[in-house]
Design an enzyme around this catalytic site. Sequence first.
Site, PDB file in Angstrom:
ATOM      1  N   LYS A  83       0.856  -1.195   0.000  1.00 52.18           N
ATOM      2  CA  LYS A  83       0.000   0.000   0.000  1.00 52.18           C
ATOM      3  C   LYS A  83       0.890   1.242   0.000  1.00 52.18           C
ATOM      4  O   LYS A  83       1.789   1.375   0.841  1.00 52.18           O
ATOM      5  CB  LYS A  83      -0.890  -0.032   1.240  1.00 52.18           C
ATOM      6  CG  LYS A  83      -2.193   0.703   1.113  1.00 52.18           C
ATOM      7  CD  LYS A  83      -3.045   0.392   2.349  1.00 52.18           C
ATOM      8  CE  LYS A  83      -4.392   1.063   2.304  1.00 52.18           C
ATOM      9  NZ  LYS A  83      -5.089   0.922   3.579  1.00 52.18           N
TER      10      LYS A  83
HETATM   11  O1  G3P Z   1      -7.839   1.806   5.339  1.00 53.70           O
HETATM   12  C1  G3P Z   1      -8.162   3.124   5.038  1.00 53.70           C
HETATM   13  C2  G3P Z   1      -9.545   3.581   5.419  1.00 53.70           C
HETATM   14  O2  G3P Z   1     -10.477   2.572   5.289  1.00 53.70           O
HETATM   15  C3  G3P Z   1      -9.624   4.371   6.689  1.00 53.70           C
HETATM   16  O3  G3P Z   1     -10.934   4.574   7.148  1.00 53.70           O
HETATM   17  O4  G3P Z   1     -12.584   5.308   8.851  1.00 53.70           O
HETATM   18  O5  G3P Z   1     -10.128   5.809   9.190  1.00 53.70           O
HETATM   19  O6  G3P Z   1     -11.452   7.023   7.467  1.00 53.70           O
HETATM   20  P1  G3P Z   1     -11.293   5.737   8.213  1.00 53.70           P
END
Ligand code: G3P
Length: 217
Positions: A83
Amino acid sequence: MKFFVDTADTKEIADLADTGLLDGVTTNPSLIAKSGRNFLEVVKEICALTDGPVSAEVVAPDFDGMLREAEIVRKLAPNVCVKLPLTMDGLKACKRLTNEGTMVNVTLCFSANQALLAAKAGATFISPFVGRHDDTGQDGMDLIEDIRLIYDNYDFTTQILVASIRHPIHILQSARIGADVITAPPAVLKGLAKHPLTDKGLELFLADWAKTGQTIA
Ligand code: G3P
């Protein structure tokens, strides 16, 4: 549409993998920190729990550093997906790694133009963050529609991996738009099976069945 789980919690991943409905896993530095585990150890363990891609994020900000870290990460298992952040260095590293046959997930995408660049860099997955987009007062799903349209216009094979999913409506809309993959926290994925009328209906069926005095044997 593929279902990935967005967590580094191996117990949650094992539970979901048991259902046969899990297609992969995504992690990020915040989720690794939350797990309290060693990054390389936990990624290796996750890779053994699923045959699908497991996204593991490098943290170096520069091209050389990204490649150095990617080299270590991609040796962990054949299903590791490196990633990388959506920066010029990240895109350059994406091009290099995908040319070498490594899966790459380009993350922190907040615009359709960024997604276009990731596709040109040969990304396996592009991760637009819908929830964080919503947080700024814009509709994150508009971004998914734009990326779908652009990728289809040019037959890009980069898969749209909808990330930063906060609730089931994000998943429903992703499916309507034709996103390739969603990644969501375990609770959101498990919540998809829930419906109050299912619970109520089951309760009624079982009560009526009890009246028959029968068993299935
Ligand atoms: O893995 C990246 C993403 O899914 C992060 O989500 O909820 O931290 O904005 P969030």
